[in-house]
Design an enzyme around this catalytic site. Structure first.
Site, PDB file in Angstrom:
ATOM      1  N   ASP A   1       0.850  -1.184   0.000  1.00  0.00           N
ATOM      2  CA  ASP A   1       0.000   0.000   0.000  1.00  0.00           C
ATOM      3  C   ASP A   1       0.889   1.238   0.000  1.00  0.00           C
ATOM      4  O   ASP A   1       1.974   1.239   0.564  1.00  0.00           O
ATOM      5  CB  ASP A   1      -0.951  -0.032   1.199  1.00  0.00           C
ATOM      6  CG  ASP A   1      -2.179   0.836   0.944  1.00  0.00           C
ATOM      7  OD1 ASP A   1      -2.219   1.531  -0.089  1.00  0.00           O
ATOM      8  OD2 ASP A   1      -3.093   0.806   1.782  1.00  0.00           O
ATOM      9  N   SER A   2       0.379   2.287  -0.629  1.00  0.00           N
ATOM     10  CA  SER A   2       1.172   3.478  -0.892  1.00  0.00           C
ATOM     11  C   SER A   2       1.469   4.313   0.332  1.00  0.00           C
ATOM     12  O   SER A   2       2.382   5.108   0.340  1.00  0.00           O
ATOM     13  CB  SER A   2       0.396   4.347  -1.861  1.00  0.00           C
ATOM     14  OG  SER A   2      -0.819   4.751  -1.237  1.00  0.00           O
ATOM     15  N   GLY A   3       0.661   4.161   1.374  1.00  0.00           N
ATOM     16  CA  GLY A   3       0.833   4.986   2.565  1.00  0.00           C
ATOM     17  C   GLY A   3      -0.159   6.141   2.636  1.00  0.00           C
ATOM     18  O   GLY A   3      -0.200   6.859   3.633  1.00  0.00           O
ATOM     19  N   GLY A   4      -0.948   6.330   1.582  1.00  0.00           N
ATOM     20  CA  GLY A   4      -1.903   7.445   1.547  1.00  0.00           C
ATOM     21  C   GLY A   4      -2.860   7.432   2.726  1.00  0.00           C
ATOM     22  O   GLY A   4      -3.062   8.449   3.397  1.00  0.00           O
TER      23      GLY A   4
ATOM     24  N   GLY B   1     -10.714   5.474   0.666  1.00  0.00           N
ATOM     25  CA  GLY B   1     -11.439   6.199   1.721  1.00  0.00           C
ATOM     26  C   GLY B   1     -11.935   5.222   2.754  1.00  0.00           C
ATOM     27  O   GLY B   1     -11.977   4.013   2.524  1.00  0.00           O
TER      28      GLY B   1
ATOM     29  N   ASP C   1      -7.974  -6.598   2.317  1.00  0.00           N
ATOM     30  CA  ASP C   1      -6.859  -6.549   3.259  1.00  0.00           C
ATOM     31  C   ASP C   1      -7.398  -5.882   4.501  1.00  0.00           C
ATOM     32  O   ASP C   1      -8.224  -4.974   4.411  1.00  0.00           O
ATOM     33  CB  ASP C   1      -5.698  -5.706   2.705  1.00  0.00           C
ATOM     34  CG  ASP C   1      -5.989  -4.223   2.838  1.00  0.00           C
ATOM     35  OD1 ASP C   1      -6.778  -3.722   2.017  1.00  0.00           O
ATOM     36  OD2 ASP C   1      -5.472  -3.577   3.759  1.00  0.00           O
TER      37      ASP C   1
ATOM     38  N   CYS D   1      -7.429 -25.686  11.430  1.00  0.00           N
ATOM     39  CA  CYS D   1      -6.139 -25.026  11.689  1.00  0.00           C
ATOM     40  C   CYS D   1      -5.364 -25.764  12.783  1.00  0.00           C
ATOM     41  O   CYS D   1      -5.887 -26.645  13.454  1.00  0.00           O
ATOM     42  CB  CYS D   1      -6.360 -23.557  12.066  1.00  0.00           C
ATOM     43  SG  CYS D   1      -6.742 -23.269  13.798  1.00  0.00           S
TER      44      CYS D   1
ATOM     45  N   HIS E   1      -5.672 -19.215  13.732  1.00  0.00           N
ATOM     46  CA  HIS E   1      -7.090 -19.586  13.670  1.00  0.00           C
ATOM     47  C   HIS E   1      -7.940 -18.544  12.938  1.00  0.00           C
ATOM     48  O   HIS E   1      -8.716 -18.895  12.039  1.00  0.00           O
ATOM     49  CB  HIS E   1      -7.661 -19.813  15.078  1.00  0.00           C
ATOM     50  CG  HIS E   1      -9.138 -19.999  15.058  1.00  0.00           C
ATOM     51  ND1 HIS E   1      -9.736 -21.201  14.743  1.00  0.00           N
ATOM     52  CD2 HIS E   1     -10.146 -19.093  15.220  1.00  0.00           C
ATOM     53  CE1 HIS E   1     -11.052 -21.042  14.723  1.00  0.00           C
ATOM     54  NE2 HIS E   1     -11.333 -19.777  15.018  1.00  0.00           N
TER      55      HIS E   1
HETATM   56 ZN   LIG Z   1      -9.032 -23.043  14.017  1.00  0.00          ZN
END
Ligand SMILES: [Zn+2]
Length: 337
Positions: free
Chosen positions: A53-56, A190, A240, A293, A322
């Protein structure tokens, strides 16, 4: 990269890509250190795609908390985070240059972020600046790759970020200008939530519609499981968020109440399990019968509660593994149904 876990843990829960941030990386460990350590892939031992990510957004958050910590002009952003020994400069050119030097696979353009409830004039200025910066990011990107002689099939990808707050006109105008410049993918820029914390569904859906369907689109910062499900239904493909891992470290775990491999997720398909809750002391079963997991496969909720209470350093690793597996199971379900 992701706190408490390493690349092997991420591969084991089938994470497809990670996102790192120029704003943080340029401060710590710092660009020259990243280069000395062989770039982000080698440094983190991560073989799959890295988005940077650009940091904006981080500059915007910093200035929102403390207006005296920096400024934004058409040239770029200058900022000095609390405790930093020096000022940092982030221009569109520099953001792309750094992302490429780190060995990123998907470069995100520097954008000028706003609060969704900021006045229209502020949104207008942000959109104009975002377009100007996107143009300069694209030019820098093309120049550096041409200098390096990178073949078209091997080059990293570059993503443009659509701003415009809650104005349909501005979102469309920004998207059209970015499409005209030409990017491989687009992002919804945004803050994606309103003042009450509700997802800005209508604006997210509208922004998806103004970008032709064959382009991937990233719902930047969207990470609550309900919001991810809503955005996938609108056509968003990339997410993300620090939420699942931060929640994990704080003892808030996610658990499916239905089998995600077998069912469509209607209402009440997941619940929070609080690791610190006293009622789990003697629970000799995993957090979720639907999770495969490391934590759920090997340990009981009672043992996890014990680790949490002890503040044992194993806790954040198991909890993070998890919650990330929950997110990859969620994505698999949403992509298939
Ligand atoms: Zn789990």
């Amino acid at each position: 990269m992701v706190r408490a876990v390493d690349a092997q843990d991420l591969l084991a829960v089938r994470i497809q890509a990670v996102q790192m941030n120029v704003f943080h990386l340029m401060q710590r460990p710092g660009s020259s250190t990243i280069q000395a350590l062989g770039g982000l892939h080698q440094m983190a031992g991560w073989p799959r795609p890295i988005f940077t990510d650009s940091g904006g957004f981080q500059v915007y958050s910093l200035l929102r908390q403390n207006a005296k910590s920096g400024s934004i002009t058409d040239r770029g952003a200058v900022f000095r985070p609390e405790g930093a020994e020096r000022k940092f400069n982030l221009t569109p050119e520099k953001s792309v240059q750094l992302q490429l030097s780190y060995g990123s696979d998907v470069i995100i353009c520097l954008d000028d972020c706003t609060h969704p409830e900021a006045p229209l004039a502020v949104q207008q200025e942000s959109v104009e600046r975002t377009i100007l910066w996107a143009q300069r990011c694209r030019e820098t990107f093309d120049q550096i790759l041409a200098q390096r002689g990178v073949a078209a099939a091997e080059r990293p990808l570059i993503m443009g970020v659509i701003q415009g707050g809650q104005s349909h006109e501005l979102r469309r105008y920004c998207a059209e200008a970015l499409l005209e410049i030409g990017f491989d993918a687009y992002g919804y820029g945004g803050w994606p939530l309103d003042g009450e914390g509700n997802l800005l569904e209508e604006m997210l859906a509208y922004t998806r519609e103004v970008v032709p369907e064959h382009f991937p689109i990233h719902a930047l910062g969207v990470g609550h499981p309900d919001n991810v499900a809503a955005c996938v239904a609108m056509g968003y493909n990339i997410f993300d968020s620090t939420m699942p891992t931060r929640d994990a470290r704080h003892g808030r775990l996610y658990a499916f109440t239905v089998d995600p491999a077998a069912s469509q997720l209607n209402s009440n398909w997941f619940q929070y399990v609080y690791a610190g809750d006293k009622k789990h002391v003697k629970r000799n079963e995993p957090i979720s019968p639907y999770c495969d997991c490391l934590l759920c496969h090997r340990y009981s909720l009672g043992y996890l509660h014990h680790l949490f209470k002890l503040n044992d350093s194993l806790f954040p690793r198991l909890a993070t593994i998890h919650n990330l597996r929950f997110m990859t199971q969620l994505m698999a379900n949403l992509r298939e149904t």
